[in-house]
Design a protein around this motif. Structure first.
Motif, PDB file in Angstrom:
ATOM      1  N   SER A  78      -2.919 -12.146   2.628  1.00 58.30           N
ATOM      2  CA  SER A  78      -3.390 -12.005   4.007  1.00 58.30           C
ATOM      3  C   SER A  78      -3.119 -10.661   4.655  1.00 58.30           C
ATOM      4  CB  SER A  78      -2.756 -13.103   4.888  1.00 58.30           C
ATOM      5  OG  SER A  78      -3.060 -14.381   4.394  1.00 58.30           O
ATOM      6  N   SER A 134       0.889  -1.167   0.000  1.00 59.63           N
ATOM      7  CA  SER A 134       0.000   0.000   0.000  1.00 59.63           C
ATOM      8  C   SER A 134       0.925   1.214   0.000  1.00 59.63           C
ATOM      9  CB  SER A 134      -0.902  -0.004   1.243  1.00 59.63           C
ATOM     10  OG  SER A 134      -0.172   0.393   2.391  1.00 59.63           O
ATOM     11  N   SER A 189      -3.068  -6.944   5.874  1.00 58.28           N
ATOM     12  CA  SER A 189      -3.957  -5.793   5.904  1.00 58.28           C
ATOM     13  C   SER A 189      -3.427  -4.815   6.945  1.00 58.28           C
ATOM     14  CB  SER A 189      -5.386  -6.219   6.292  1.00 58.28           C
ATOM     15  OG  SER A 189      -6.148  -5.102   6.705  1.00 58.28           O
ATOM     16  N   GLU A 190      -3.532  -3.531   6.649  1.00 58.49           N
ATOM     17  CA  GLU A 190      -3.080  -2.534   7.622  1.00 58.49           C
ATOM     18  C   GLU A 190      -3.979  -2.483   8.849  1.00 58.49           C
ATOM     19  OE1 GLU A 190      -2.415   1.246   5.810  1.00 58.49           O
ATOM     20  OE2 GLU A 190      -0.539   0.600   4.901  1.00 58.49           O
ATOM     21  N   MET A 191      -5.083  -3.229   8.827  1.00 59.53           N
ATOM     22  CA  MET A 191      -5.939  -3.337  10.007  1.00 59.53           C
ATOM     23  C   MET A 191      -5.388  -4.367  11.009  1.00 59.53           C
ATOM     24  SD  MET A 191      -8.150  -1.083   9.361  1.00 59.53           S
ATOM     25  CE  MET A 191      -9.342  -1.389  10.681  1.00 59.53           C
TER      26      MET A 191
END
Length: 245
Positions: free
Chosen positions: A62, A26, A64-66
């Protein structure tokens, strides 16, 4: 944040058994994987290729920045373990072959670098402190000479020229089970994370590596590091990945 990587066969070897992968996940997150294969003929190259393939796919599918820190840790560790299983099973299908690979992998986002390593491929933190430029090895080599140094039997300088300096004690694919070392590192703006194979570190000096990374534009550092290794003999494949924050 930027990421750059490169691999080179060197000046002596007939095959490049290193594999390196890097990607921006990202605008504020990136990942890199660097593997140095070992084994006769093409087996080392196959082992490193499989490991990079398995780990990179798991990260891309897999991440994710979450995710919280524990989730990123688990992603890197389980991906490394999965790569070990596949390389190990592949090696069993190749009768009388030795197949394995080192691995150092990192995900950087949110001011933190998450790092795993198996073998003697390294991660370095490059930063400035009190107007001095500094380099610090984050990973610890899984190698015979590292064990000798830790036991006080040889010095760091003796380890650099030890006849068994390339003998590693842990690798992806060497055994049915493997547990990677795991590290977390806080990173500030202007700092760098360097992943590299022993084709660089076995034939160079950490302070020279530091100077190259701080004295050149980030996009040219990988080329300059490989040129440096080759100017020192180019006795091995050499791979580097550089993340700048």
């Amino acid at each position: 944040m930027n990421i750059f990587s490169k691999t080179d066969i060197g000046l002596v070897r007939t095959e490049n058994q290193d594999n390196v992968w890097s990607k921006m996940l990202s605008p504020t997150a990136c990942a890199a994987i660097l593997c140095d294969g070992m084994g006769g003929e093409s087996e080392g190259g196959l082992a490193s290729s499989i490991a990079v393939d398995v780990i990179s796919k798991r990260i891309e599918e897999s991440f994710s920045e979450m995710m919280n820190k524990n989730s990123v840790r688990n992603l890197l560790i389980t991906a490394s373990i999965a790569a070990n299983s596949i390389v190990y099973e592949t090696s069993r299908k190749h009768e009388n072959s030795v197949m394995g690979t080192t691995c150092v992998a990192a995900i950087v986002f949110g001011g933190t670098a998450y790092i795993v390593n198996i073998g003697d491929s390294r991660a370095y933190h490059l930063f400035s402190s009190a107007d001095d430029e500094c380099i610090r090895q984050i990973t610890k080599d899984h190698s015979h000479v590292r064990e000798l140094v830790d036991r006080g039997e040889i010095t760091e300088e003796q380890a650099r020229n030890h006849p068994k300096r390339n003998k590693i004690t842990k690798a992806i694919g060497a055994d049915s089970n493997v547990t990677p070392d795991y590290f977390e590192l806080d990173m500030k703006q202007g700092e760098m994370l360097l992943l590299c194979s022993d084709g660089l570190t076995s034939y160079g000096d950490d302070l020279d590596i530091l100077d190259i990374c701080f004295d050149n534009a980030a996009e040219s550092c990988c080329d300059r590091l490989i040129e440096y290794a080759n100017n020192n003999g180019g006795h091995d494949n050499v791979s580097v990945a550089l993340i700048t924050v």
